[in-house]
Design a protein around this motif. Structure first.
Motif, short mmCIF file in Angstrom:
data_model
loop_
_atom_site.label_atom_id
_atom_site.label_comp_id
_atom_site.label_asym_id
_atom_site.label_seq_id
_atom_site.Cartn_x
_atom_site.Cartn_y
_atom_site.Cartn_z
N GLY A 43 26.43 35.86 28.74
CA GLY A 43 25.72 35.03 29.79
C GLY A 43 24.87 34.43 28.89
O GLY A 43 23.92 34.85 28.16
N VAL A 45 22.32 30.67 29.43
CA VAL A 45 21.76 29.60 30.10
C VAL A 45 20.41 29.27 29.41
O VAL A 45 19.61 29.94 28.82
CB VAL A 45 21.35 30.11 31.48
CG1 VAL A 45 22.60 30.96 32.25
CG2 VAL A 45 20.16 31.32 31.69
N ASP A 63 14.50 33.48 37.35
CA ASP A 63 15.68 32.63 37.59
C ASP A 63 16.75 32.65 36.57
O ASP A 63 17.82 32.71 36.57
CB ASP A 63 15.30 31.21 38.01
CG ASP A 63 16.54 30.44 38.43
OD1 ASP A 63 17.12 30.94 39.42
OD2 ASP A 63 16.47 29.42 37.98
N SER A 64 16.19 32.58 35.09
CA SER A 64 16.99 32.53 34.08
C SER A 64 17.57 33.88 33.76
O SER A 64 18.91 33.85 33.57
CB SER A 64 16.17 32.11 32.79
OG SER A 64 15.80 30.67 33.01
N ARG A 66 18.35 36.10 35.97
CA ARG A 66 19.32 36.19 37.05
C ARG A 66 20.75 35.67 36.75
O ARG A 66 21.74 36.08 36.60
CB ARG A 66 18.91 35.79 38.46
CG ARG A 66 17.85 37.11 39.13
CD ARG A 66 17.22 36.64 40.25
NE ARG A 66 16.48 37.63 40.73
CZ ARG A 66 15.59 37.32 41.70
NH1 ARG A 66 15.42 36.07 42.04
NH2 ARG A 66 14.65 38.22 42.16
N LYS A 67 20.62 34.42 36.19
CA LYS A 67 21.59 33.31 35.96
C LYS A 67 22.55 33.98 34.70
O LYS A 67 23.64 34.16 34.73
CB LYS A 67 21.22 32.18 35.75
CG LYS A 67 20.81 31.40 37.12
CD LYS A 67 20.18 30.03 36.64
CE LYS A 67 19.91 29.10 37.90
NZ LYS A 67 19.40 27.89 37.45
N ALA A 68 21.58 34.12 33.59
CA ALA A 68 22.36 34.93 32.45
C ALA A 68 23.05 36.12 32.74
O ALA A 68 24.07 36.50 32.40
CB ALA A 68 21.31 35.04 31.15
N GLY A 70 24.15 37.41 35.81
CA GLY A 70 25.02 36.99 36.57
C GLY A 70 26.35 36.75 35.64
O GLY A 70 27.56 37.11 36.02
N GLU A 71 26.15 35.71 34.98
CA GLU A 71 27.47 35.12 34.24
C GLU A 71 27.96 36.57 33.46
O GLU A 71 29.37 36.58 33.26
CB GLU A 71 26.94 34.05 33.31
CG GLU A 71 26.46 32.68 33.83
CD GLU A 71 26.35 31.64 32.74
OE1 GLU A 71 26.61 32.04 31.41
OE2 GLU A 71 26.06 30.49 33.15
N ARG A 74 29.78 38.80 35.67
CA ARG A 74 31.12 38.30 36.49
C ARG A 74 32.09 38.55 35.05
O ARG A 74 33.21 38.88 35.61
CB ARG A 74 30.97 36.90 36.74
CG ARG A 74 30.36 36.73 37.90
CD ARG A 74 30.13 35.45 38.58
NE ARG A 74 29.66 34.49 37.98
CZ ARG A 74 28.29 34.52 38.00
NH1 ARG A 74 27.54 34.95 39.09
NH2 ARG A 74 27.62 33.32 37.18
#
Length: 421
Positions: A43, A45, A63-64, A66-68, A70-71, A74
């Motif tokens: 991940g 981002v 937020d960063s 969680r996004k990294a 999450g990627e 997945r």
């Protein structure tokens, strides 16, 4: 430590989360029966909550994260609850310390208990209330004035000494990382200094033995690690990084920051003499203004002074360390901005030594995805995390705790990097 979950999962999961000024990168790897690492999730981002390696906006950092995460989850098809986090920035300081004890046994044979006691003595140094120890890295042991000893257990002597490199960080900076992780729902297996992780990923055993300086050019700062005879001899931070290169281009070319970053990556060069006259590049305008063409040489003329400043500061830091002219393996550049064209050649001219570009060692699975200098720290977090797990470490609390000046992280992982040779 919270159990990581993976359906059909065979080995342990190790997660590395690199919080950088320009990007947040999360890597998920799985160990196999032969103790190898298989990369199964990536991940990556943009970071918007950090400046020069320090958290300046917790919500944006969360937020960063969680996004990294999450990627990476997945891609890997797993759920993770904790990670090894990198720590760095201008607040990091390194110092050499020395400890001495009398060998405890009557027969004067050095034991593991003696080693623990001498390392405790070595790190018993005066530390300001606003700082805490992150790592205690052993350089060498001495028994009865015999130096250069790497493993003293089992040897005989009366007096045991240890030289260590103590790395400290600002209590508030460390706590902000822990708070950000907690709010993101992640436990912290451990904190690992970012340039040490990068060193684990890109340096060879021969380089560490002969003497090498790793120059890790991050987004906000550039980190320096000097290794010789297998041990960390010096660490330093230079307050210039890739973000300054991008900012210079944005101002000099009068283009948005995002476009300046793209120009740096595609057309960046720090040696105008390496470019062909007449080579033009597209430059986006600001505020809806039309795109225009400019000579690529203009990019080099903007970037070269900043590169010279950076390398001059690196040279000054190495001179301060006392290892100038003593590094047989020269310099290794890594980090995202180390790939700017002409930087290696300029570094060789200014530093007067051999300079190479360091890429992370190959991992199995998706390893080819991260075989680039910008992933050095993230890959190193996996490698150091695996090594720490094998020594029974990597079980830090999952929440931020009240600060303990002079202790903190180091008290959770006594003798971390004890065998870092």
């Amino acid at each position: 430590m919270a159990k990581q979950t993976n359906e059909g999962f065979q080995g342990d999961l190790i997660v590395g989360l690199d919080l950088g000024t320009s990007k947040t990168c999360c890597l998920i790897a799985e160990t196999d029966a032969e103790d190898g690492l298989h990369l199964i999730g990536v991940g990556n981002v943009p970071s918007i909550g950090l400046k020069k390696g320090a958290v300046i906006n917790i919500e944006a950092t969360v937020d960063s994260m969680r996004k990294a995460l999450g990627e990476a989850q997945r891609m890997a098809g797993v759920e993770v609850r904790s990670a090894f986090f990198g720590v760095g920035g201008e607040h990091i300081r390194g110092m050499t310390s020395h400890g001495v004890i009398a060998v405890g046994r009557k027969d004067k044979e050095v034991t593991e208990d003696d080693v623990e006691r001498v390392l405790e003595a070595a790190k018993a140094i005066a530390i300001p209330q606003d700082r805490e120890i992150i790592h205690v890295l052993t350089q060498e042991y001495m028994i009865d004035n015999q130096d250069g000893i790497r493993e003293p257990v089992g040897m005989s002597g009366v007096r045991l000494e240890a030289k260590v490199h103590v790395i400290t960080g600002a209590v508030t900076s460390v706590q902000n990382i822990l708070k950000s992780a907690d709010r993101a729902g992640l436990g912290v297996d451990d904190l690992i200094l970012q340039p040490l992780a990068s060193a684990a990923a890109v340096l060879t055993a021969d380089e560490k033995e002969l003497g090498v300086a790793l120059v890790d050019i991050g987004g906000g700062t550039t980190d320096l690690v000097v290794m010789m005879e297998g041990a960390v001899r010096h660490t330093g931070v230079v307050p210039v990084g890739g973000a300054q290169f991008t900012r210079d281009l944005a101002i000099g070319l009068r283009t948005p920051n995002e476009d300046a970053e793209d120009i740096k990556r595609k057309y960046g060069c720090v040696r105008a003499d390496l470019l062909v006259d007449g080579d033009e590049i597209p430059v986006a305008g600001v505020g809806g203004r039309a795109q225009r063409s400019m000579p690529r040489r203009s990019v080099a003329e903007i970037l070269q002074p900043r590169a010279e400043e950076l390398l001059g500061l690196v040279a000054a830091e190495l001179k301060k360390s006392g290892f100038e002219g003593k590094l047989a393996a020269g310099y290794v550049l890594t980090g995202g901005s180390s790939q700017i064209a002409g930087l290696r050649e300029l570094a060789e001219d200014m530093l007067g030594a051999q300079v190479s570009l360091g890429k992370p060692q190959a991992l199995q699975g998706l390893g080819d995805v991260v075989q680039a200098p910008e992933y050095a720290t993230a890959v190193g977090l996996l490698l150091e995390g695996k090594r720490l797990r094998s020594q029974g470490g990597g079980t830090r609390v999952t929440k931020a705790e009240p600060a303990q000046p002079g202790g903190g992280v180091a008290n959770k992982v006594k003798n971390f990097f004890k065998e870092y040779f």
